[in-house]
Design an enzyme around this catalytic site. Sequence first.
Site, short mmCIF file in Angstrom:
data_model
loop_
_atom_site.label_atom_id
_atom_site.label_comp_id
_atom_site.label_asym_id
_atom_site.label_seq_id
_atom_site.Cartn_x
_atom_site.Cartn_y
_atom_site.Cartn_z
N LYS A 22 0.83 -1.21 0.00
CA LYS A 22 0.00 0.00 0.00
C LYS A 22 0.87 1.25 0.00
O LYS A 22 0.61 2.20 -0.74
CB LYS A 22 -0.91 -0.02 1.24
CG LYS A 22 -1.70 1.26 1.42
CD LYS A 22 -1.56 1.79 2.84
CE LYS A 22 -2.24 3.14 2.95
NZ LYS A 22 -1.46 4.10 3.73
N ASN A 23 1.91 1.28 0.83
CA ASN A 23 2.73 2.49 0.94
C ASN A 23 3.56 2.76 -0.30
O ASN A 23 4.03 3.87 -0.51
CB ASN A 23 3.61 2.44 2.19
CG ASN A 23 2.80 2.59 3.47
OD1 ASN A 23 1.67 3.08 3.44
ND2 ASN A 23 3.35 2.18 4.60
N CYS A 116 -6.04 8.92 7.43
CA CYS A 116 -6.10 8.58 8.86
C CYS A 116 -5.75 9.77 9.72
O CYS A 116 -4.83 10.53 9.42
CB CYS A 116 -5.12 7.45 9.18
SG CYS A 116 -5.68 5.86 8.61
N ARG A 121 0.34 15.84 10.11
CA ARG A 121 1.41 15.27 9.29
C ARG A 121 2.06 16.45 8.60
O ARG A 121 1.59 16.93 7.58
CB ARG A 121 0.85 14.28 8.28
CG ARG A 121 1.92 13.78 7.32
CD ARG A 121 1.41 12.65 6.43
NE ARG A 121 1.54 11.37 7.08
CZ ARG A 121 1.47 10.20 6.42
NH1 ARG A 121 1.31 10.18 5.12
NH2 ARG A 121 1.60 9.07 7.05
N ASP A 305 3.92 1.61 11.68
CA ASP A 305 2.69 0.99 11.18
C ASP A 305 2.39 -0.36 11.83
O ASP A 305 1.30 -0.89 11.67
CB ASP A 305 2.76 0.82 9.66
CG ASP A 305 2.44 2.12 8.92
OD1 ASP A 305 2.08 3.10 9.58
OD2 ASP A 305 2.56 2.15 7.68
N ILE A 327 7.58 8.10 16.17
CA ILE A 327 7.23 8.69 14.87
C ILE A 327 5.93 9.49 14.98
O ILE A 327 5.89 10.66 14.64
CB ILE A 327 7.08 7.59 13.78
CG1 ILE A 327 8.24 6.58 13.83
CG2 ILE A 327 6.93 8.21 12.40
CD1 ILE A 327 9.59 7.03 13.36
N ARG A 397 -8.91 0.77 3.51
CA ARG A 397 -7.96 1.69 2.87
C ARG A 397 -6.61 1.03 2.62
O ARG A 397 -5.88 1.42 1.72
CB ARG A 397 -7.70 2.92 3.76
CG ARG A 397 -8.78 3.99 3.71
CD ARG A 397 -8.30 5.28 4.35
NE ARG A 397 -6.94 5.54 3.91
CZ ARG A 397 -5.90 5.70 4.73
NH1 ARG A 397 -6.05 5.64 6.02
NH2 ARG A 397 -4.69 5.92 4.25
#
Length: 431
Positions: A22-23, A116, A121, A305, A327, A397
């Site tokens: 996904k990333n 999210c 961010r 994650d 993070i 997602r």
Amino acid sequence: MEKLLIEGGHILSGSVQVSGAKNSAVALIPATILADSPVTIDQLPDISDVQTLCRLLREIGGKITFHDNTLIIDPREMVDMPLPNGSVKKLRASYYLMGAMLGRFHKAVIGLPGGCNLGPRPIDQHIKGFEALGAKVTNERGAIYLRAKELRGARIYLDVVSVGATINIMLAAVRAKGQTVIENAAKEPEIIDVATLLTSMGAKIKGAGTDVIRVDGVDTLHGCRHMIIPDRIEAGTFMIIGAAEGRELLIDNVIPQHVESLTAKLLEMGADVQVGEDQILVSKSRGSLKSADVKTLVYPGFPTDLQQPLTSLLTQAVGTSIITDTIYGARFKHIDELRRMGASVKVEGRSAILSGPAGLEGARVKATDLRAGASLVIAGLIADGITEIAGVEHIDRGYDHLMEKLQGIGAYVWREPLLDEEVRESLKEQE
């Protein structure tokens, strides 16, 4: 609107095929904007973030077909149309459209990212990079306006290691004049994946995967065919599921080096993990799970994650475990939901402190973001009774057909429509 229901306590075995990352997908798709002929990407995950990006590229004139996890994008008729609202707001990684559109059109208008809710961010490092390349950047009415007469290579030092900024600057730099050097670059596998695609398109990139990336600008990029890397976070999620409830759970299509930090942690906790060339076999510990201290770090450290999914497993470990997220400090929204299921856990600053083992009981809970959703799925698989998870759209997602994959390894999991009053509650929370 649906909810996910899980009956916990069943032993899981069999094999799971890991989907594409996904990333990577959310950066590879915008990167195709830079080409002057069609690009094919194989093994893309069928997730809502990918569908949202396809919708956005169609909006700006792209011709797109997505079938059997293969995406073909024809970018020839794309235009520099502003994207201040709509789908762009739903996507946390929408900022990759900035670098790609700036690289091709020398201008872009992109709404500030959604997705999210993990706290702010900041995109200051992205903006610093774009400005160094010669762009004028302004924030007007919640959208970022980028304009440049031309882009020229520059030396850019990132103040914080940022995957998003590293990729975005690469996207803007591949068609700039001269050489761009990105220092203190992020080293995540997804960056190498994007660099591999761009190189196949004709870009000149050296050093992806190290902390110094050099990009020599070229005038044009052409189409190509690219296969995406497997999703290390999905692989990690299933490894944690195997350590929680697995008996010889085989995770297939995985690059073991990408999940080394998790493998080490699961072995330390007492799970049985056997690593093959592109497969990992995980079983629940024969004795009790041992407690562990975990700190998230940039790659190759423990991924943020996987912090939330691992928290659910740590509820079953004997003694006190501490998990610290360096993070995203706000990434603890799953803790209240785990408490509802009987976990003994408290948050202090950027750390969650767990006492275990806790007997988890099924409950009605809500996924507030993608990886919190994964955490609650794992908790539901461990718990006695039935767990109802609302907010399934967050899970959709980033996990490709998660329910079907779980059913395939013996989990009792299904979906039901939300009741009218649950829909009303959900809408009220979104307002």
